[in-house]
Write a protein that holds these residues in place. Sequence first.
Motif, short mmCIF file in Angstrom:
data_model
loop_
_atom_site.label_atom_id
_atom_site.label_comp_id
_atom_site.label_asym_id
_atom_site.label_seq_id
_atom_site.Cartn_x
_atom_site.Cartn_y
_atom_site.Cartn_z
N VAL A 70 0.84 -1.19 0.00
CA VAL A 70 0.00 0.00 0.00
C VAL A 70 0.88 1.25 0.00
CG1 VAL A 70 -1.92 -1.10 1.21
CG2 VAL A 70 -0.11 0.04 2.53
N LEU A 71 0.21 2.39 -0.12
CA LEU A 71 0.84 3.69 0.13
C LEU A 71 0.25 4.23 1.42
CD1 LEU A 71 0.71 5.17 -3.46
CD2 LEU A 71 2.77 4.52 -2.22
N LEU A 95 3.38 10.55 0.96
CA LEU A 95 3.00 9.14 0.89
C LEU A 95 4.25 8.28 0.74
CD1 LEU A 95 -0.01 9.41 -1.58
CD2 LEU A 95 -0.15 8.36 0.70
N TYR A 96 4.26 7.13 1.45
CA TYR A 96 5.39 6.22 1.39
C TYR A 96 4.89 4.79 1.18
CZ TYR A 96 8.12 10.11 3.22
OH TYR A 96 8.73 11.33 3.38
N GLU A 97 5.74 4.00 0.53
CA GLU A 97 5.41 2.59 0.32
C GLU A 97 5.43 1.85 1.65
OE1 GLU A 97 7.11 -1.42 -1.93
OE2 GLU A 97 7.86 0.58 -2.49
N LEU A 103 -4.34 5.22 4.41
CA LEU A 103 -3.84 4.31 3.39
C LEU A 103 -4.46 4.57 2.03
CD1 LEU A 103 -4.02 0.99 5.46
CD2 LEU A 103 -2.01 2.44 5.11
N LEU A 104 -3.71 4.24 1.00
CA LEU A 104 -4.20 4.27 -0.38
C LEU A 104 -3.78 2.98 -1.06
CD1 LEU A 104 -3.38 7.91 -1.57
CD2 LEU A 104 -5.61 7.00 -0.88
N LYS A 105 -4.58 2.54 -2.02
CA LYS A 105 -4.25 1.35 -2.79
C LYS A 105 -3.00 1.60 -3.63
CE LYS A 105 -7.65 -1.53 -1.78
NZ LYS A 105 -7.40 -2.88 -1.23
N TRP A 106 -2.24 0.53 -3.87
CA TRP A 106 -1.06 0.61 -4.71
C TRP A 106 -1.50 0.49 -6.17
CZ3 TRP A 106 4.08 1.44 -3.53
CH2 TRP A 106 4.99 1.24 -4.57
N LEU A 158 0.16 6.23 -7.20
CA LEU A 158 1.60 6.45 -7.34
C LEU A 158 1.87 7.82 -7.96
CD1 LEU A 158 2.75 2.91 -8.55
CD2 LEU A 158 3.33 4.01 -6.37
N GLN A 159 1.00 8.24 -8.87
CA GLN A 159 1.13 9.57 -9.45
C GLN A 159 0.87 10.64 -8.38
OE1 GLN A 159 -1.47 10.32 -12.77
NE2 GLN A 159 -0.51 12.26 -13.27
#
Length: 274
Positions: free
Chosen positions: A15-16, A23-25, A60-63, A68-69
């Motif tokens: 996730v991000l 935001l980080y992986e 959280l955000l979906k990968w 990613l942008q």
Amino acid sequence: MSEKRNLNYEKDERVLCYHGPLLYEAKIVRVESKDDRPMYFVHYKGWKQTWDELVPDDRLLKWNDANLQKQQQLRDMHIRRKTPRSSSSRGSSTHDTASESRGRKRQRDATTDKPRTDDDSIWRQEFGLVIPESLKGRLVDDWENVTKNDQLLQLPRNPCITEILNQYRESAKGRTNLDVETLDQVIEGVQLYFSKSLSTSLLYHVERKQHADLSMGEKSVCDIYGIEHLLRLFVQIPSLISHANVDADTLNLLRDAFSDILRFLEEHEKEYFA
């Protein structure tokens, strides 16, 4: 724990995750439940395990390509915002600023829920509450001062949240269509949200000892903290509202009332932050 179909993320999912305004992986190590709300224990890729933390799903955000942008956009915006300050005093290049910013985030204490400041989509969410641009900048400055420079705010703040909201109450009588009873309920609601959220999501890690050492007496936390922490609350309000059972008419009323409070804070920004 809620049934699996109600979870937005799963164990071992890539996730991000928001950490500060960026935001980080990250990887979800395990899924827990707190107050009947799913929580996710995450590990940041390339970070020591001491930075592992338990976060709500709104961190959280979906990968995927779109997110990613967004990650890159937030990083670029943060670098651009910092570059004018850094170039004259430190002679730092854009690359140096980015590296320094990320490096310090790994070394310094940070909050459980950090302010998100650079992308309007972050602020709008479903509730549609928009933070004025100048106040977003104040939130970033607040975050940097406390977490990176160890500049704790002196407490109690002057004016405190109670005083600020009382001043808003007086001004609102001529600027909103709310009747006195409804206006009082909105203000009491803000104070209640603040009191309930302060220790769980509005304090940076380095502020927790200061909070624990407070001698409250008969005072409430709204009599101690000021505009900096009140703004942090408004970042969290869309998430808080989303977990409340509120009808559409009440949502519209709250959105308009909270937006008006933010406009009031913007009008008195220099006064309150001085």
